[in-house]
Scaffold this active site. Structure first.
Site, PDB file in Angstrom:
ATOM      1  NE  ARG A   1      -5.814  -4.720  -3.025  1.00 45.25           N
ATOM      2  CZ  ARG A   1      -6.400  -4.833  -1.852  1.00 45.25           C
ATOM      3  NH1 ARG A   1      -5.713  -4.666  -0.745  1.00 45.25           N
ATOM      4  NH2 ARG A   1      -7.673  -5.116  -1.753  1.00 45.25           N
TER       5      ARG A   1
ATOM      6  CE1 TYR B   1       8.787 -39.083 -20.176  1.00 51.50           C
ATOM      7  CE2 TYR B   1      10.656 -39.265 -21.681  1.00 51.50           C
ATOM      8  CZ  TYR B   1       9.794 -39.842 -20.767  1.00 51.50           C
ATOM      9  OH  TYR B   1       9.912 -41.153 -20.428  1.00 51.50           O
TER      10      TYR B   1
ATOM     11  CG  MET C   1      -2.878  -7.171   9.589  1.00 45.04           C
ATOM     12  SD  MET C   1      -1.212  -6.703   9.183  1.00 45.04           S
ATOM     13  CE  MET C   1      -1.309  -6.498   7.427  1.00 45.04           C
TER      14      MET C   1
ATOM     15  CB  SER D   1      11.270 -43.081 -17.134  1.00 47.21           C
ATOM     16  OG  SER D   1      10.224 -42.322 -16.573  1.00 47.21           O
TER      17      SER D   1
ATOM     18  NE  ARG E   1      -6.643   3.861   4.621  1.00 46.49           N
ATOM     19  CZ  ARG E   1      -7.926   3.844   4.319  1.00 46.49           C
ATOM     20  NH1 ARG E   1      -8.582   2.721   4.281  1.00 46.49           N
ATOM     21  NH2 ARG E   1      -8.559   4.963   4.061  1.00 46.49           N
TER      22      ARG E   1
ATOM     23  CB  CYS F   1       6.839 -41.735 -15.258  1.00 48.85           C
ATOM     24  SG  CYS F   1       7.813 -43.086 -14.585  1.00 48.85           S
TER      25      CYS F   1
ATOM     26  CG  HIS G   1     -14.471 -11.010   3.515  1.00 42.80           C
ATOM     27  ND1 HIS G   1     -14.733 -12.325   3.819  1.00 42.80           N
ATOM     28  CD2 HIS G   1     -13.182 -10.796   3.839  1.00 42.80           C
ATOM     29  CE1 HIS G   1     -13.650 -12.873   4.326  1.00 42.80           C
ATOM     30  NE2 HIS G   1     -12.688 -11.962   4.358  1.00 42.80           N
TER      31      HIS G   1
ATOM     32  N   GLY H   1      -8.313  -7.226   4.588  1.00 45.62           N
ATOM     33  CA  GLY H   1      -9.187  -7.321   5.759  1.00 45.62           C
ATOM     34  C   GLY H   1      -8.600  -8.047   6.952  1.00 45.62           C
TER      35      GLY H   1
ATOM     36  CE  LYS I   1      -4.122   0.969   2.676  1.00 44.93           C
ATOM     37  NZ  LYS I   1      -5.086   0.865   1.685  1.00 44.93           N
TER      38      LYS I   1
END
Ligand code: PEP
Ligand code: MG
Length: 896
Positions: A357, A868, A112, A781, A101, A848, A473, A110, A31
Site C-alpha cells: 500500500r 492573491y 479492525m 480585499s 483480514r 485577507c 504502532h 490496526g 488491501k
C-alpha cells in the site's frame, strides 16, 4: 463463480485467475485491490479472495445478515484456493489454513480485526504436525489461533490466555515462547480450550466452516467498533464506505529458521532516503513484528549499521530471498510510482507478498520522496507538487532543539517521528487528553501503544515508548499524525502503578517536564529551548516548482518588522493586510491614542494625533524598507473605539493628566463611548467618517514614509485600504481625505506619489453593491472574517460556545471562521468579484481574512479568480503550495 445476472460479491486473486485490480479500491478495499494488483504483476501472492465492501453495506442495512448468493460464492472461491494450494479446508491429513483480514478503502492500521491460522482444530492440528514434520510449529499455530479467534470472534478477554501461558512457562522454568516444546504447547492448548468453555459455556468451535463465518462476521462487525469509529472521525473517513474482508491461504513465517516475516518501506518513511527500509523476524508470524514483543532485526546491512544493531540483517542471513525482495521493491515502485509499505513472509526459503500500500511518511520524507521521484523521472514535477499535503508543511515549520541549549539526556530510543517536543509526563491516553484539554503540553509515555491509545496520542505533543521498533504502532501512528515520537527507549522503566519513569538513579514523576527529540531518539529532562527550521533543500525545490505553477500571488498579514521579515523568508510576495491598530496598542503610544479618542473636540484630537504621527511614519518607513518594493496594503484604523478605552481608574487619571483635563470628564467621555455591540458599532470606516482627522493623519504618515523611502531609491506604491465599507458614498468621502493628504505630502516633499485607494469587502451589502463601489475603489480585499460574521450573523468572538454543536449535528461541516463557507460567503465573494470587475476590468482582488491560509478556502479563492491570498507569516508556505494545487485542479496553471 457468479452466474449471469447475479450480484458479484466475491473476487478471487492468485488462484489461477485474478478478478480485481488496483483501481477497484472502493469495491475491494485497499488491501484486496492491491493483492489483486500484485497477483496481476506476477508477484508471489498466496491465493485468496476478497468479499466486497458492498457486502459490509448490505450487512449493516439488513440486520447484520448476508446477501443470499454470498455462501455459494465464498464456497466456490474457497474451492479455487484449495485447488491452487493442493490442500483442503478441514482435511485431517492436509488441511488448508486461511487468514481473514479487514481491508477498507483507506488504510486504518490496526483498527479492525484479523484472524490467522483459521481452519485448525484438534484433528487438523495433528494433520499439520504430521505433514510439516514439525509438531511444535503445528501446536504453536493452533494455540495462536484459539487465542486470536477467542479474543476477536468470541470476545474472551486475552488476559485469561496470557495467564495460562505465563503459568506453563513458570512451571517449566522457561522465559521465551520459542523455548516451549510441542508438549508444552499441547498443555497450553488444553488450558486455552478450558478457558473458552468456562467463559462461554460451550466448547471452542471445531468446524472450520463455522470458524470461517464467525471470523467474517467479526471483521464486518469490527468496522463499527469504538476505535475504528474514532479513527474514522479523526481521518474524515465516512462510515458508509464499509470494509472488505480478505480470506487468504496462510503461509508460515514460523516453521523454522528458514522462515521469516517482515514489514518494509520501499524508501525510508522517516527521512525519505531512497534506501530499502524495514524490519523482520526469523521464525515468527506477522503480528510478532508489530507487537513489539521481540526486537525486530533490520533488513539491510546499512540499516543495521545506522541503528547500531548487533542482530544480523536479512541481507546477511537470507541473501537470496533478500535480493528477490529487493527486486519486488523496485518493481512495485516502478508500477505504483510511489513509496510502498509492504508485508512479506518467507516460508522455508520461499518469498510471499502479503500486502502493498502507499506508505505513510513524515512531512520531510514526503518532500524528499516527491522531489527525488521527479528527479528520477518516476513522476513529473506537477505530480510531485500535487502529492504534498499543504497542511503537512506545518510540521516542517515546527521548531527543532537549539543545538547550543544545555540538555540532560537520560535515554536514547529510536528516532521514530521527527520534531522536538516538550511537555508534562503523562502515562495514560485518557489523562493525556484531559491535560491537553486544559491547555497543557504533554508527552504520552507508554511501554508500547495500541490502537486504544490514539485519542491520547492525538492530544499529546509527543509520544515516548520503551518497547517497539520503527514500525511499531507508536511509530507508524505518530508519523501519520505528525507528532514527535521516540520509540523503544528500552533503558527507561515505566512503572504505571507508581506513575514514574526510572533510569539509573533518575526518577521522573508524572507531571514532570521532559523533552523528546524524534529526529535523534533522545529523551531529556526539562523543557529544552528550540529553534526555527531552515527552509532550504527539498523544501525550497518543491516550493519553487509550486511557485512556477500557481496563478495567485501569496502575501502576508503583517504589521511588525519581525512578522514582515519572517513572512519574506517564507516567500511572501507583499503585505496584503497591515492592521494599523496593532501599532496603536504599543505601550509607548497607547496614552496618546486614548487622549485622541477621549478628546472632546477636533482640536483636542488633532493635538493627540500630532503626537502619534511621527511613530506611525516610522512604522511605515520600516515596513516599506523590509518589503523592498513589494506591494504593501495598509488598512486605516478599524477596531471599535471601545477597545482602546482606559479601564482602570489609574489609566483614566493618566489620560486626564496628559490631556490637561480632569478625571471626571474622562470618566464621562468613556461612558459616552461605551457600546453594546462594538463589533457592529463605531468601527471601521465609520471612525473615518466621524473623525476624518484620524485617517488624514494615517494617510499623511504613509505618504511621508513612502516619500522618504522613495528618496532613498526604493519607490513604493502604497495600497491604502478602507475597512468596513457598506456604501459607495463612505468610500468617496474617505478617498477624498486620502487624496488630499497625498497632495499635501507631495507639495511638501516635492516627491511624486504613486498609490492606490481600495476597500475591504467584508459586509454583505458591499459585496452586493460591489459594482458601484468599484467605480471609486482601485482594489478589493475580501475581509472574510467579518464577511463570515455578518453573512451568518454569528459573532466572531462568541461562536466557540455553540459552533461545536453545529458541527456535531452536521449543520456545518467546518468551522466557517476557519474554512470558507463556499455556498454562502463564497457566493458573496463571487458576486462581489463579478460585479466589481464588470465595472472596473482588471480590478485587483485579494483576500485577507484568516481563510487566506487555509488550503480548502484557497481552492475557493482560485475559483473566484482572486489575484492573491494573504495570510499569517507561518502559513505563507502552506498557501503557496495550496495555491499551486488549486491552480492545477482548476486548470488555471500559470504558463509562462
Ligand atoms: C476580516 O474581517 O476578514 C479582516 C481581515 O479584518 P479583521 O479581522 O481585522 O476584522
Ligand atoms: Mg474585518
Amino acid at each position: 463463480m457468479a452466474s449471469q445476472g447475479e450480484n458479484k460479491w466475491v473476487y478471487s486473486f492468485g488462484a489461477g485467475k485474478t478478478e480485481g485490480r488496483a483501481d477497484m479500491k472502493n469495491l475491494l478495499g485497499g488491501k484486496g485491490a492491491n493483492l489483486a494488483e500484485m497477483a496481476n504483476l506476477g508477484l508471489p501472492v498466496p491465493p485468496g479472495f476478497t468479499i466486497t465492501t458492498e457486502v459490509c453495506t448490505y450487512f449493516y442495512a439488513n440486520g447484520k445478515s448476508y446477501p443470499p448468493e454470498l455462501k455459494d460464492q465464498v464456497a466456490a472461491a474457497l474451492a479455487a484456493i484449495e485447488e491452487a494450494m493442493g490442500a483442503r479446508f478441514g482435511d485431517p491429513a492436509n488441511p488448508l489454513l486461511v487468514s481473514v483480514r479487514s481491508g477498507a478503502r483507506a488504510s486504518m492500521p490496526g483498527m479492525m480485526d484479523t484472524v490467522l491460522n483459521l481452519g485448525l482444530n484438534d484433528i487438523t492440528a495433528q494433520g499439520l504436525a504430521k505433514r510439516s514434520g514439525d509438531s511444535r510449529f503445528a501446536f504453536d499455530s493452533y494455540r495462536r489461533f484459539i487465542q486470536m479467534y477467542s479474543n476477536v470472534v468470541l470476545d474472551v478477554d486475552h488476559h485469561h490466555f496470557e495467564d495460562i501461558l505465563e503459568n506453563v512457562k513458570r512451571d517449566r522454568n522457561l522465559t521465551l515462547d520459542t523455548e516451549l516444546s510441542a508438549d508444552d504447547w499441547q498443555t497450553v492448548i488444553k488450558g486455552y480450550k478450558k478457558v473458552v468453555e468456562d467463559e462461554l459455556g460451550r466448547p471452542f468451535p471445531q468446524d472450520p466452516e463455522e470458524q470461517l463465518w464467525g471470523a467474517i462476521g467479526a471483521v464486518f462487525g469490527s468496522w463499527m467498533n469504538a476505535r475504528a469509529n474514532t479513527y474514522r472521525r479523526l481521518h474524515d473517513i465516512p462510515a458508509s464506505w464499509g470494509t472488505a474482508v480478505n480470506v487468504q491461504s496462510m503461509v508460515f513465517g514460523n516453521m523454522g529458521d528458514d522462515c521469516a516475516t517482515g514489514v518494509a518501506f520501499t524508501r525510508n518513511p522517516s527521512t525519505g532516503e531512497n534506501a530499502f527500509y524495514g524490519e523482520y523476524l526469523v521464525n515468527a508470524q506477522g503480528e510478532d513484528v508489530v507487537a513489539g514483543i521481540r526486537t525486530p532485526q533490520h533488513l539491510t546491512i546499512a540499516g543495521k549499521q545506522a541503528n547500531h544493531s548487533d542482530l544480523p540483517a536479512m541481507e546477511e542471513v537470507m541473501p537470496e530471498v533478500f535480493h528477490q525482495l529487493d527486486a519486488v521493491r523496485l518493481k512495485l515502485e516502478r508500477h505504483y510510482r510511489d513509496m510502498q509499505d509492504i508485508e512479506f513472509t518467507v516460508q522455508q526459503g520461499t518469498l510471499f507478498m502479503l500486502q502493498t500500500r502507499t506508505g505513510k511518511r513524515t512531512a520531510p520524507a514526503a518532500l524528499r520522496i516527491a522531489v527525488d521521484m521527479a528527479t528520477e523521472g518516476l513522476i513529473d514535477r506537477t505530480e510531485a507538487v500535487k502529492r504534498i499535503d499543504p497542511a503537512s508543511l506545518d510540521q516542517l515549520l515546527h521548531p527543532t532543539l537549539d543545538p547550543k541549549a544545555e540538555r540532560t539526556v537520560i535515554a536514547k530510543g529510536l528516532p521514530a517521528s521527527p520534531g522536538a517536543a516538550s511537555g508534562k509526563v503523562i502515562f495514560t491516553a485518557d489523562e493525556a487528553e484531559a491535560q491537553a484539554a486544559l491547555g497543557e503540553a504533554v508527552i504520552l509515555c507508554r511501554v508500547e501503544t495500541s490502537p486504544e491509545d490514539i485519542h491520547g496520542m492525538h492530544a499529546a505533543q509527543g509520544i515516548l515508548t520503551t518497547r517497539g521498533g520503527m514500525t511499531s504502532h507508536a511509530a507508524v501512528v505518530a508519523r501519520g499524525m505528525g507528532r514527535a515520537c521516540v520509540s523503544g527507549a528500552g533503558e527507561l522503566r515505566i512503572d504505571h502503578k507508581a506513575k514514574t519513569i526510572m533510569v539509573r538513579n533518575v526518577t521522573v514523576k508524572e507531571g514532570d517536564l521532559i523533552t523528546i527529540d524524534g529526529s535523534t531518539g533522545e529523551v531529556m529532562l526539562g523543557a529544552v529551548p528550540t529553534i526555527q527550521p531552515e527552509l532550504s533543500g527539498d523544501f525550497a525545490t518543491l516550493m519553487g516548482w509550486a511557485d512556477g505553477l500557481r496563478r495567485m500571488k501569496v502575501r502576508t498579514n503583517a504589521e511588525t518588522p519581525l512578522d514582515a521579515r519572517t513572512a519574506r523568508k517564507f516567500g511572501a510576495e507583499g503585505i496584503g493586510l497591515c492592521r494599523t491598530e496593532h501599532m496603536f496598542f504599543d505601550p509607548a503610544r497607547i496614552l496618546a491614542v486614548r487622549e485622541m479618542i477621549l478628546a472632546e473636540d477636533e482640536a483636542g484630537r488633532r493635538r493627540a494625533l500630532a503626537k502619534l504621527e511621527p511613530f506611525q511614519k516610522q512604522d511605515f518607513v520600516e515596513l516599506f524598507t523590509i518589503m523592498a518594493g513589494l506591494p504593501v496594503t495598509i488598512r486605516l484604523l478599524d477596531p471599535p473605539l471601545h477597545e482602546f478605552l482606559p479601564k482602570t481608574e489609574e489609566e483614566m487619571r493618566e489620560v486626564a493628566e496628559a490631556a490637561g483635563t480632569d478625571l471626571q470628564r474622562v470618566e464621562h467621555r468613556s461612558l459616552q463611548l461605551h457600546e453594546t455591540n462594538p463589533m457592529l458599532g463605531h468601527r471601521g470606516c465609520r471612525l473615518g467618517i466621524t473623525f476624518p482627522e484620524i485617517y488624514e493623519m494615517q494617510a499623511r504618515a504613509i505618504f511621508s514614509a513612502a516619500a522618504e523611502v522613495a528618496k532613498g531609491g526604493n519607490p513604493v506604491t502604497p495600497e491604502i485600504m478602507i475597512p468596513l465599507i457598506a456604501t459607495r458614498k463612505e468610500l468617496d468621502i474617505l478617498k477624498d481625505v486620502v487624496d488630499r493628504a497625498a497632495k499635501e505630502v507631495s507639495a511638501a516633499t516635492g516627491q511624486e506619489l504613486d498609490y492606490l485607494v481600495g476597500t475591504m469587502i467584508e459586509l454583505p451589502r458591499a459585496a452586493l453593491r460591489a459594482g458601484e463601489i468599484a467605480e471609486t475603489a482601485e482594489f478589493f480585499s475580501f475581509g472574510t472574517n467579518d464577511l463570515t460574521q455578518t453573512a451568518f450573523g454569528i459573532s466572531r468572538d462568541d461562536s466557540a460556545s455553540f459552533l461545536p454543536d453545529y458541527q456535531r449535528q452536521g449543520i456545518l461541516e467546518h468551522d466557517p471562521f476557519a474554512t470558507l463557507d463556499a455556498d454562502g460567503v463564497g457566493e458573496l465573494m463571487k458576486l462581489g468579484a463579478e460585479r466589481g470587475r464588470a465595472v472596473r476590468p482588471g480590478l485587483k482582488l485579494g483576500i485577507c481574512g484568516e481563510h487566506g491560509g487555509d488550503p480548502a478556502s484557497i481552492t475557493i479563492c482560485e475559483a473566484v479568480g482572486l489575484d492573491y491570498v494573504s495570510c499569517s507569516p507561518y502559513r505563507v508556505p502552506i498557501a503557496r503550495l495550496a495555491a499551486a494545487q488549486a491552480a492545477l485542479a482548476s486548470d488555471t496553471v500559470k504558463r509562462d
